[in-house]
Design a protein around this motif. Structure first.
Motif, mmCIF file in Angstrom:
data_model
loop_
_atom_site.group_PDB
_atom_site.id
_atom_site.type_symbol
_atom_site.label_atom_id
_atom_site.label_comp_id
_atom_site.label_asym_id
_atom_site.label_seq_id
_atom_site.Cartn_x
_atom_site.Cartn_y
_atom_site.Cartn_z
ATOM 1 N N ASP A 167 0.825 -1.205 0.000
ATOM 2 C CA ASP A 167 0.000 0.000 0.000
ATOM 3 C C ASP A 167 0.861 1.258 0.000
ATOM 4 N N GLN A 168 1.960 1.224 0.746
ATOM 5 C CA GLN A 168 2.889 2.350 0.781
ATOM 6 C C GLN A 168 3.430 2.616 -0.625
ATOM 7 N N CYS A 169 3.747 1.558 -1.336
ATOM 8 C CA CYS A 169 4.256 1.693 -2.701
ATOM 9 C C CYS A 169 3.181 2.239 -3.639
ATOM 10 N N PHE A 170 1.957 1.749 -3.511
ATOM 11 C CA PHE A 170 0.853 2.265 -4.336
ATOM 12 C C PHE A 170 0.659 3.758 -4.100
ATOM 13 N N ALA A 171 0.656 4.160 -2.827
ATOM 14 C CA ALA A 171 0.459 5.579 -2.504
ATOM 15 C C ALA A 171 1.606 6.417 -3.059
ATOM 16 N N GLY A 172 2.825 5.923 -2.934
ATOM 17 C CA GLY A 172 3.973 6.647 -3.478
ATOM 18 C C GLY A 172 3.886 6.803 -4.984
ATOM 19 N N GLN A 173 3.459 5.744 -5.678
ATOM 20 C CA GLN A 173 3.305 5.822 -7.134
ATOM 21 C C GLN A 173 2.209 6.816 -7.515
ATOM 22 N N ALA A 174 1.125 6.844 -6.742
ATOM 23 C CA ALA A 174 0.042 7.784 -7.029
ATOM 24 C C ALA A 174 0.501 9.224 -6.835
ATOM 25 N N VAL A 175 1.236 9.478 -5.776
ATOM 26 C CA VAL A 175 1.746 10.822 -5.529
ATOM 27 C C VAL A 175 2.732 11.219 -6.627
ATOM 28 N N ALA A 176 3.568 10.285 -7.052
ATOM 29 C CA ALA A 176 4.541 10.584 -8.111
ATOM 30 C C ALA A 176 3.850 10.984 -9.407
ATOM 31 N N ALA A 177 2.676 10.424 -9.657
ATOM 32 C CA ALA A 177 1.932 10.788 -10.871
ATOM 33 C C ALA A 177 1.511 12.248 -10.844
ATOM 34 N N PHE B 164 8.073 -6.997 -3.031
ATOM 35 C CA PHE B 164 9.332 -6.711 -3.704
ATOM 36 C C PHE B 164 9.089 -6.093 -5.073
ATOM 37 N N GLY B 165 8.121 -6.624 -5.802
ATOM 38 C CA GLY B 165 7.787 -6.079 -7.112
ATOM 39 C C GLY B 165 7.264 -4.662 -7.023
ATOM 40 N N GLU B 166 6.391 -4.408 -6.061
ATOM 41 C CA GLU B 166 5.850 -3.053 -5.914
ATOM 42 C C GLU B 166 6.946 -2.077 -5.509
ATOM 43 N N ALA B 167 7.850 -2.509 -4.640
ATOM 44 C CA ALA B 167 8.959 -1.640 -4.252
ATOM 45 C C ALA B 167 9.854 -1.338 -5.460
ATOM 46 N N LEU B 168 10.051 -2.316 -6.327
ATOM 47 C CA LEU B 168 10.869 -2.083 -7.527
ATOM 48 C C LEU B 168 10.219 -1.077 -8.469
ATOM 49 N N LEU B 169 8.894 -0.981 -8.414
ATOM 50 C CA LEU B 169 8.208 0.027 -9.228
ATOM 51 C C LEU B 169 8.288 1.415 -8.580
ATOM 52 N N LEU B 170 8.355 1.451 -7.249
ATOM 53 C CA LEU B 170 8.385 2.720 -6.533
ATOM 54 C C LEU B 170 9.782 3.337 -6.471
ATOM 55 N N LEU B 171 10.781 2.555 -6.117
ATOM 56 C CA LEU B 171 12.106 3.104 -5.829
ATOM 57 C C LEU B 171 12.715 3.923 -6.964
ATOM 58 N N PRO B 172 12.561 3.545 -8.214
ATOM 59 C CA PRO B 172 13.146 4.374 -9.284
ATOM 60 C C PRO B 172 12.516 5.760 -9.380
ATOM 61 N N LEU B 173 11.324 5.942 -8.855
ATOM 62 C CA LEU B 173 10.678 7.244 -8.922
ATOM 63 C C LEU B 173 11.446 8.279 -8.116
ATOM 64 N N ARG B 174 12.106 7.869 -7.072
ATOM 65 C CA ARG B 174 12.941 8.766 -6.269
ATOM 66 C C ARG B 174 14.135 9.223 -7.090
ATOM 67 N N GLY B 175 14.572 8.413 -8.017
ATOM 68 C CA GLY B 175 15.706 8.765 -8.864
ATOM 69 C C GLY B 175 15.419 9.960 -9.746
ATOM 70 N N LEU B 176 14.166 10.354 -9.853
ATOM 71 C CA LEU B 176 13.809 11.517 -10.657
ATOM 72 C C LEU B 176 14.113 12.818 -9.932
ATOM 73 N N LEU B 177 14.403 12.743 -8.621
ATOM 74 C CA LEU B 177 14.684 13.934 -7.832
ATOM 75 C C LEU B 177 16.180 14.197 -7.785
ATOM 76 N N PRO B 178 16.591 15.458 -7.714
ATOM 77 C CA PRO B 178 18.012 15.744 -7.486
ATOM 78 C C PRO B 178 18.431 15.149 -6.148
#
Length: 189
Positions: free
Chosen positions: A79-89, A156-170
């Motif tokens: 759920d944490q990963c889903f919420a993070g992906q939604a916020v990233a959108a 693990f799969g959901e985390a792999l979808l979330l973690l790269p989104l942080r890479g978009l930040l300086p």
């Protein structure tokens, strides 16, 4: 005792201002008001450590009359990963940073023993038990959760979808967590 009582109107104004500062405009969405309300709820459900609880209550019935009530006052990694992906959108916002930091820390510290849920500070979820409250509505007054004995590959799969989104930040935008500083050479404690 000895301290003056707070002035309700002043306290309310400070609370409104703090929430206004904490919730972005989200004007780039189709329904900015709804997005702001959802963001405010997610912000309120997120601890200082970045863990987001699934619900603010316990003993929620999973299915009516089945005798299975659950305590969802814990941070569920998926759920944490889903919420993070939604916020990233909706853009780069502090809730994304919190979700990535929390999920990343859990992956780093727990590795292959990652559980589907933990407390908002990363600790283990206590085992399920009853409180034995007489007359509790819904018949079952359970706290805790049996999730600590489970393994769910999807976290693990959901985390792999979330973690790269942080890479978009300086890199300097978000300070590393204490856990990261403790394990990473060159980052001062």
């Amino acid at each position: 005792m000895g301290r003056p009582l707070p002035v309700p109107s002043t306290s309310w104004s400070r609370t409104e201002r703090a929430w206004s500062d904490a919730v972005p405009a989200l004007d780039n969405t189709v329904a900015a008001r709804d997005a702001r309300q959802a963001y405010a709820v997610l912000r309120g459900m997120t601890s200082a450590d970045g863990g987001m609880v699934a619900a603010a209550t316990t003993s929620l019935p999973e299915r009516s009359e089945e005798g299975r009530n659950y305590d969802y006052r814990y941070a569920w990694i998926r759920d944490q990963c889903f919420a993070g992906q939604a916020v990233a959108a909706a853009g780069q916002h502090p809730l994304l940073d919190d979700a990535v930091r929390f999920a990343g820390t859990r992956l780093h510290e727990d590795g292959p023993k990652l559980k589907p849920a933990c407390t908002v500070d990363g600790g283990p979820v206590p085992d399920q038990r009853t409180l034995e409250l007489p007359g509790y509505p819904g018949r079952f007054d359970r706290i805790g959760n049996h999730v600590s004995g489970q393994f769910q590959l999807d976290v693990f799969g959901e985390a792999l979808l979330l973690l790269p989104l942080r890479g978009l930040l300086p890199a300097d935008d978000v300070p590393p967590s204490a856990a990261t500083r403790a394990r990473t050479p060159g980052i001062p404690m």
